[in-house]
Design a protein around this motif. Structure first.
Motif, PDB file in Angstrom:
ATOM      1  N   HIS A 169     -60.689  48.315 -82.987  1.00 39.36           N
ATOM      2  CA  HIS A 169     -61.121  48.355 -81.649  1.00 39.36           C
ATOM      3  C   HIS A 169     -59.919  47.708 -80.930  1.00 39.36           C
ATOM      4  CE1 HIS A 169     -64.950  48.315 -83.892  1.00 39.36           C
ATOM      5  NE2 HIS A 169     -65.352  48.879 -82.715  1.00 39.36           N
ATOM      6  N   MET A 170     -59.523  48.716 -79.436  1.00 38.35           N
ATOM      7  CA  MET A 170     -58.761  48.049 -78.375  1.00 38.35           C
ATOM      8  C   MET A 170     -59.292  47.816 -77.307  1.00 38.35           C
ATOM      9  SD  MET A 170     -55.595  50.873 -78.985  1.00 38.35           S
ATOM     10  CE  MET A 170     -53.920  49.708 -79.199  1.00 38.35           C
ATOM     11  N   LEU A 171     -58.917  46.628 -76.962  1.00 41.71           N
ATOM     12  CA  LEU A 171     -59.320  46.441 -75.374  1.00 41.71           C
ATOM     13  C   LEU A 171     -58.425  47.157 -74.357  1.00 41.71           C
ATOM     14  CD1 LEU A 171     -61.157  44.567 -73.560  1.00 41.71           C
ATOM     15  CD2 LEU A 171     -59.179  42.880 -73.635  1.00 41.71           C
ATOM     16  N   THR A 172     -58.874  47.957 -73.615  1.00 42.28           N
ATOM     17  CA  THR A 172     -58.093  48.971 -72.544  1.00 42.28           C
ATOM     18  C   THR A 172     -58.598  49.001 -71.410  1.00 42.28           C
ATOM     19  OG1 THR A 172     -57.090  51.039 -72.971  1.00 42.28           O
ATOM     20  CG2 THR A 172     -59.255  50.798 -73.689  1.00 42.28           C
ATOM     21  N   ARG A 173     -58.239  49.939 -70.662  1.00 40.66           N
ATOM     22  CA  ARG A 173     -58.814  50.467 -69.517  1.00 40.66           C
ATOM     23  C   ARG A 173     -59.416  51.899 -69.470  1.00 40.66           C
ATOM     24  NH1 ARG A 173     -56.691  47.597 -64.637  1.00 40.66           N
ATOM     25  NH2 ARG A 173     -57.090  49.520 -63.462  1.00 40.66           N
ATOM     26  N   MET A 174     -60.256  52.417 -68.816  1.00 42.98           N
ATOM     27  CA  MET A 174     -60.506  53.664 -68.786  1.00 42.98           C
ATOM     28  C   MET A 174     -59.917  54.332 -67.503  1.00 42.98           C
ATOM     29  SD  MET A 174     -62.203  54.892 -71.535  1.00 42.98           S
ATOM     30  CE  MET A 174     -62.821  56.535 -70.901  1.00 42.98           C
ATOM     31  N   THR A 175     -59.456  55.558 -67.434  1.00 47.52           N
ATOM     32  CA  THR A 175     -58.853  56.034 -66.253  1.00 47.52           C
ATOM     33  C   THR A 175     -59.522  57.507 -66.274  1.00 47.52           C
ATOM     34  OG1 THR A 175     -56.954  56.265 -65.165  1.00 47.52           O
ATOM     35  CG2 THR A 175     -56.771  56.741 -67.608  1.00 47.52           C
ATOM     36  N   ALA A 176     -59.159  57.975 -65.047  1.00 48.13           N
ATOM     37  CA  ALA A 176     -59.565  59.355 -64.929  1.00 48.13           C
ATOM     38  C   ALA A 176     -60.962  59.538 -64.902  1.00 48.13           C
ATOM     39  CB  ALA A 176     -58.920  60.504 -65.785  1.00 48.13           C
ATOM     40  N   CYS A 177     -62.011  58.687 -64.683  1.00 44.72           N
ATOM     41  CA  CYS A 177     -63.330  58.899 -64.734  1.00 44.72           C
ATOM     42  C   CYS A 177     -63.972  57.852 -63.757  1.00 44.72           C
ATOM     43  CB  CYS A 177     -63.710  58.727 -66.209  1.00 44.72           C
ATOM     44  SG  CYS A 177     -63.513  57.240 -66.846  1.00 44.72           S
ATOM     45  N   GLU A 178     -65.513  58.266 -63.476  1.00 47.66           N
ATOM     46  CA  GLU A 178     -66.045  56.877 -62.880  1.00 47.66           C
ATOM     47  C   GLU A 178     -67.004  56.270 -63.699  1.00 47.66           C
ATOM     48  OE1 GLU A 178     -65.588  56.505 -59.441  1.00 47.66           O
ATOM     49  OE2 GLU A 178     -63.902  58.141 -59.601  1.00 47.66           O
ATOM     50  N   PRO A 179     -67.414  55.223 -63.342  1.00 47.87           N
ATOM     51  CA  PRO A 179     -68.318  54.568 -64.160  1.00 47.87           C
ATOM     52  C   PRO A 179     -69.558  55.373 -64.528  1.00 47.87           C
ATOM     53  CG  PRO A 179     -67.824  53.033 -62.321  1.00 47.87           C
ATOM     54  CD  PRO A 179     -67.188  54.449 -61.995  1.00 47.87           C
ATOM     55  N   GLU A 180     -70.285  56.265 -63.906  1.00 51.57           N
ATOM     56  CA  GLU A 180     -71.310  56.695 -64.207  1.00 51.57           C
ATOM     57  C   GLU A 180     -71.272  58.140 -65.217  1.00 51.57           C
ATOM     58  OE1 GLU A 180     -70.447  56.239 -61.006  1.00 51.57           O
ATOM     59  OE2 GLU A 180     -70.112  58.187 -59.789  1.00 51.57           O
ATOM     60  N   ASP A 181     -69.817  58.185 -65.338  1.00 55.81           N
ATOM     61  CA  ASP A 181     -69.251  59.322 -66.472  1.00 55.81           C
ATOM     62  C   ASP A 181     -69.240  59.068 -67.899  1.00 55.81           C
ATOM     63  OD1 ASP A 181     -68.643  60.873 -64.145  1.00 55.81           O
ATOM     64  OD2 ASP A 181     -66.447  60.276 -64.194  1.00 55.81           O
ATOM     65  N   LEU A 182     -69.143  57.525 -68.045  1.00 57.18           N
ATOM     66  CA  LEU A 182     -69.348  56.799 -69.357  1.00 57.18           C
ATOM     67  C   LEU A 182     -70.548  56.954 -70.161  1.00 57.18           C
ATOM     68  CD1 LEU A 182     -66.602  53.872 -68.527  1.00 57.18           C
ATOM     69  CD2 LEU A 182     -66.533  56.591 -69.177  1.00 57.18           C
ATOM     70  N   VAL A 183     -70.381  57.292 -71.273  1.00 57.51           N
ATOM     71  CA  VAL A 183     -71.473  57.444 -72.400  1.00 57.51           C
ATOM     72  C   VAL A 183     -70.951  56.607 -73.808  1.00 57.51           C
ATOM     73  CG1 VAL A 183     -73.020  58.636 -73.493  1.00 57.51           C
ATOM     74  CG2 VAL A 183     -72.409  59.597 -71.324  1.00 57.51           C
TER      75      VAL A 183
END
Ligand SMILES: [Zn+2]
Length: 147
Positions: free
Chosen positions: A100-114
């Motif tokens: 597992h890696m701690l990271t940042r999500m990019t190119a998306c909005e919070p509501e895009d995440l599943v």
């Protein structure tokens, strides 16, 4: 009156993590793999967390994984440096290879995440020495909404 560009803090490689950051600068995601027992791990450590062997290599991984957990940050610890990015997405990605890696999500909005959605690494140059690794939804990941 013009504001000077913000300077964001960047990671400072240690002796142990330096190969990781050098690889990131080349657009490669690498993690350590034990020569003795085959265990892969993140974050960089001087010895295998399973068998304590100090014989390891920096193995290139696919850069693919799945979204394990995330949080939208609205109040950054350093508002001066990161206030212009809120809300930003801090995430834990489970690499295809296991760790597992701690990271940042990019190119998306919070509501895009599943949860468990496929993601892939992207690299973002932050300074001459440091290229940051972030993840974005993998092409075709959609939001899990069948047409
Ligand atoms: Zn080991």
């Amino acid at each position: 009156m013009s504001a000077s560009p913000r300077t964001k803090p960047v990671p400072e490689p240690s002796e142990i993590s330096l190969p990781f950051w050098e690889a990131a600068r080349r657009g490669e995601l690498r993690i350590q793999r034990c020569d003795d027992c085959g265990q892969r791990w993140w974050i960089p450590k001087a010895a295998c967390p399973r068998c304590l062997s100090e014989a390891y290599r920096w193995e290139r991984v696919s850069g693919r994984g799945t979204l394990y957990s995330w949080s939208a940050v609205h109040r950054p610890a350093d508002p001066e440096a990161f206030g212009d990015e809120i809300p930003y997405l801090v995430a834990i990605v489970r690499l295809e290879e296991g760790p597992h890696m701690l990271t940042r999500m990019t190119a998306c909005e919070p509501e895009d995440l599943v949860k468990d959605m496929p993601v892939e690494v992207v690299f973002e140059q932050a300074s001459d020495e440091i290229t940051l690794y972030k993840f974005r939804p993998a092409p075709g990941a959609g939001g899990g909404d069948p047409a």
